[in-house]
Write a protein that holds these residues in place. Structure first.
Motif, PDB file in Angstrom:
ATOM      1  N   PRO A  56       5.672   5.607  -4.699  1.00 37.59           N
ATOM      2  CA  PRO A  56       6.588   4.580  -5.180  1.00 37.59           C
ATOM      3  C   PRO A  56       8.076   4.903  -5.027  1.00 37.59           C
ATOM      4  O   PRO A  56       8.916   4.064  -5.356  1.00 37.59           O
ATOM      5  N   LYS A  57       8.420   6.060  -4.493  1.00 34.82           N
ATOM      6  CA  LYS A  57       9.833   6.385  -4.273  1.00 34.82           C
ATOM      7  C   LYS A  57      10.304   5.664  -3.021  1.00 34.82           C
ATOM      8  O   LYS A  57       9.702   5.794  -1.957  1.00 34.82           O
ATOM      9  N   VAL A  58      11.368   4.878  -3.169  1.00 35.21           N
ATOM     10  CA  VAL A  58      11.864   4.055  -2.068  1.00 35.21           C
ATOM     11  C   VAL A  58      13.380   4.155  -1.977  1.00 35.21           C
ATOM     12  O   VAL A  58      14.042   4.639  -2.897  1.00 35.21           O
ATOM     13  N   GLU A  59      13.901   3.669  -0.853  1.00 37.40           N
ATOM     14  CA  GLU A  59      15.349   3.547  -0.699  1.00 37.40           C
ATOM     15  C   GLU A  59      15.646   2.265   0.061  1.00 37.40           C
ATOM     16  O   GLU A  59      14.940   1.911   1.007  1.00 37.40           O
ATOM     17  N   PHE A  60      16.688   1.576  -0.402  1.00 36.23           N
ATOM     18  CA  PHE A  60      17.200   0.370   0.241  1.00 36.23           C
ATOM     19  C   PHE A  60      18.557   0.698   0.835  1.00 36.23           C
ATOM     20  O   PHE A  60      19.291   1.516   0.293  1.00 36.23           O
ATOM     21  N   SER A  61      18.911   0.025   1.917  1.00 33.12           N
ATOM     22  CA  SER A  61      20.240   0.152   2.483  1.00 33.12           C
ATOM     23  C   SER A  61      20.623  -1.172   3.131  1.00 33.12           C
ATOM     24  O   SER A  61      19.763  -1.897   3.640  1.00 33.12           O
ATOM     25  N   GLY A  62      21.897  -1.468   3.090  1.00 34.95           N
ATOM     26  CA  GLY A  62      22.393  -2.678   3.730  1.00 34.95           C
ATOM     27  C   GLY A  62      23.884  -2.573   3.946  1.00 34.95           C
ATOM     28  O   GLY A  62      24.588  -1.870   3.212  1.00 34.95           O
ATOM     29  N   MET A  63      24.381  -3.267   4.969  1.00 42.32           N
ATOM     30  CA  MET A  63      25.801  -3.227   5.304  1.00 42.32           C
ATOM     31  C   MET A  63      26.424  -4.586   5.076  1.00 42.32           C
ATOM     32  O   MET A  63      25.901  -5.611   5.511  1.00 42.32           O
ATOM     33  N   GLY A  64      27.562  -4.564   4.385  1.00 44.86           N
ATOM     34  CA  GLY A  64      28.300  -5.786   4.121  1.00 44.86           C
ATOM     35  C   GLY A  64      29.172  -6.189   5.295  1.00 44.86           C
ATOM     36  O   GLY A  64      29.429  -5.395   6.210  1.00 44.86           O
ATOM     37  N   LYS A  65      29.645  -7.418   5.264  1.00 41.02           N
ATOM     38  CA  LYS A  65      30.515  -7.929   6.333  1.00 41.02           C
ATOM     39  C   LYS A  65      31.842  -7.177   6.410  1.00 41.02           C
ATOM     40  O   LYS A  65      32.506  -7.172   7.441  1.00 41.02           O
ATOM     41  N   ASP A  66      32.218  -6.524   5.311  1.00 40.64           N
ATOM     42  CA  ASP A  66      33.482  -5.784   5.276  1.00 40.64           C
ATOM     43  C   ASP A  66      33.362  -4.366   5.832  1.00 40.64           C
ATOM     44  O   ASP A  66      34.317  -3.602   5.818  1.00 40.64           O
ATOM     45  N   GLY A  67      32.168  -3.985   6.316  1.00 37.90           N
ATOM     46  CA  GLY A  67      31.985  -2.660   6.902  1.00 37.90           C
ATOM     47  C   GLY A  67      31.561  -1.602   5.904  1.00 37.90           C
ATOM     48  O   GLY A  67      31.318  -0.457   6.282  1.00 37.90           O
ATOM     49  N   THR A  68      31.449  -1.954   4.624  1.00 34.27           N
ATOM     50  CA  THR A  68      30.916  -1.011   3.648  1.00 34.27           C
ATOM     51  C   THR A  68      29.404  -1.165   3.605  1.00 34.27           C
ATOM     52  O   THR A  68      28.857  -2.177   4.038  1.00 34.27           O
ATOM     53  N   PHE A 102       7.661  -5.940  -8.538  1.00 34.19           N
ATOM     54  CA  PHE A 102       7.983  -4.564  -8.911  1.00 34.19           C
ATOM     55  C   PHE A 102       9.400  -4.532  -9.465  1.00 34.19           C
ATOM     56  O   PHE A 102      10.243  -5.324  -9.056  1.00 34.19           O
ATOM     57  N   TYR A 103       9.667  -3.571 -10.332  1.00 33.68           N
ATOM     58  CA  TYR A 103      11.048  -3.288 -10.700  1.00 33.68           C
ATOM     59  C   TYR A 103      11.365  -1.859 -10.300  1.00 33.68           C
ATOM     60  O   TYR A 103      10.462  -1.035 -10.116  1.00 33.68           O
ATOM     61  N   LEU A 104      12.648  -1.584 -10.138  1.00 34.26           N
ATOM     62  CA  LEU A 104      13.110  -0.287  -9.653  1.00 34.26           C
ATOM     63  C   LEU A 104      13.558   0.567 -10.834  1.00 34.26           C
ATOM     64  O   LEU A 104      14.577   0.293 -11.471  1.00 34.26           O
ATOM     65  N   LYS A 105      12.775   1.583 -11.141  1.00 39.00           N
ATOM     66  CA  LYS A 105      13.060   2.499 -12.248  1.00 39.00           C
ATOM     67  C   LYS A 105      14.016   3.591 -11.762  1.00 39.00           C
ATOM     68  O   LYS A 105      13.905   4.061 -10.633  1.00 39.00           O
ATOM     69  N   ASP A 106      14.932   3.993 -12.650  1.00 35.84           N
ATOM     70  CA  ASP A 106      15.899   5.064 -12.340  1.00 35.84           C
ATOM     71  C   ASP A 106      16.708   4.758 -11.085  1.00 35.84           C
ATOM     72  O   ASP A 106      16.947   5.627 -10.247  1.00 35.84           O
ATOM     73  N   ALA A 107      17.129   3.511 -10.958  1.00 36.48           N
ATOM     74  CA  ALA A 107      17.882   3.089  -9.776  1.00 36.48           C
ATOM     75  C   ALA A 107      19.240   3.772  -9.710  1.00 36.48           C
ATOM     76  O   ALA A 107      19.938   3.902 -10.714  1.00 36.48           O
ATOM     77  N   LYS A 108      19.577   4.187  -8.517  1.00 36.34           N
ATOM     78  CA  LYS A 108      20.898   4.753  -8.246  1.00 36.34           C
ATOM     79  C   LYS A 108      21.449   4.028  -7.032  1.00 36.34           C
ATOM     80  O   LYS A 108      20.750   3.883  -6.020  1.00 36.34           O
ATOM     81  N   CYS A 109      22.683   3.572  -7.125  1.00 39.43           N
ATOM     82  CA  CYS A 109      23.316   2.834  -6.029  1.00 39.43           C
ATOM     83  C   CYS A 109      24.661   3.472  -5.708  1.00 39.43           C
ATOM     84  O   CYS A 109      25.473   3.716  -6.606  1.00 39.43           O
ATOM     85  N   LYS A 157       0.833  -1.206   0.000  1.00 37.89           N
ATOM     86  CA  LYS A 157       0.000   0.000   0.000  1.00 37.89           C
ATOM     87  C   LYS A 157       0.871   1.260   0.000  1.00 37.89           C
ATOM     88  O   LYS A 157       0.565   2.231  -0.694  1.00 37.89           O
ATOM     89  N   GLN A 158       1.957   1.244   0.774  1.00 37.69           N
ATOM     90  CA  GLN A 158       2.850   2.397   0.827  1.00 37.69           C
ATOM     91  C   GLN A 158       3.520   2.637  -0.520  1.00 37.69           C
ATOM     92  O   GLN A 158       3.618   3.776  -0.986  1.00 37.69           O
ATOM     93  N   ILE A 159       3.968   1.577  -1.176  1.00 38.45           N
ATOM     94  CA  ILE A 159       4.604   1.708  -2.493  1.00 38.45           C
ATOM     95  C   ILE A 159       3.601   2.217  -3.523  1.00 38.45           C
ATOM     96  O   ILE A 159       3.936   3.059  -4.360  1.00 38.45           O
ATOM     97  N   MET A 160       2.379   1.723  -3.476  1.00 35.71           N
ATOM     98  CA  MET A 160       1.375   2.162  -4.441  1.00 35.71           C
ATOM     99  C   MET A 160       1.012   3.632  -4.229  1.00 35.71           C
ATOM    100  O   MET A 160       0.698   4.343  -5.183  1.00 35.71           O
ATOM    101  N   VAL A 180       8.010   0.290  -9.832  1.00 38.20           N
ATOM    102  CA  VAL A 180       6.983   0.180 -10.868  1.00 38.20           C
ATOM    103  C   VAL A 180       6.392  -1.229 -10.786  1.00 38.20           C
ATOM    104  O   VAL A 180       7.140  -2.219 -10.882  1.00 38.20           O
ATOM    105  N   ARG A 181       5.090  -1.313 -10.615  1.00 39.26           N
ATOM    106  CA  ARG A 181       4.417  -2.613 -10.528  1.00 39.26           C
ATOM    107  C   ARG A 181       4.416  -3.275 -11.902  1.00 39.26           C
ATOM    108  O   ARG A 181       4.123  -2.648 -12.905  1.00 39.26           O
TER     109      ARG A 181
END
Length: 131
Positions: free
Chosen positions: A57-69, A110-117, A51-54, A78-79
């Motif tokens: 639809p602007k979202v952000e993901f974050s995650g930390m690797g084992k190496d500290g990055t 969903f797919y992520l349009k205009d993804a920036k990482c 419901k929040q995405i619909m 986009v549905r």
């Protein structure tokens, strides 16, 4: 494979931020795949996340690797209402077969349009990860 998907899979569990009204919401996610060169995710259309995405639809993901990055990935969800994409996602993520199947009326992709990482580190300058 898409380099952003590779970076997210290397982390394993990452967190998706959405907005509900004026309140941010965040939850762990681990299923991400490259389908036809796009970054795909899934959810259940009875969840607040859907419901929040619909609504926004602007979202952000974050995650930390084992190496500290860590990485931040943002874009616009986009549905994709095609059973072809749902079937491909289930093929790539067979463990989801315990929760979803084609035609169940709740499985959404969903797919992520205009993804920036961007990859971050405490010891180096930020580095953009391009597709």
């Amino acid at each position: 494979m898409h380099k952003i998907v590779e970076a997210m899979k290397a982390i394993g569990v990452f967190y998706l931020a959405t907005v509900e009204g004026d309140q941010p919401r965040i939850r762990p996610i681990s299923a991400v795949d490259d389908i036809n060169g796009e970054i795909y995710f899934c959810t259940n259309n009875t969840k607040d996340m859907y419901k929040q995405i619909m609504t926004n639809p602007k979202v952000e993901f974050s995650g930390m690797g084992k190496d500290g990055t860590w990485i931040r990935v943002n874009g616009t969800m986009v549905r994709d209402d095609s059973d072809e994409s749902r079937a491909k996602f289930l093929e790539l993520e067979p463990s989801l077969g315990n929760m979803y199947h084609l035609g169940d009326g709740i499985f959404e992709v969903f797919y992520l349009k205009d993804a920036k990482c961007v990859k971050y580190s405490f010891t180096a300058a930020p580095e953009e990860i391009k597709a």
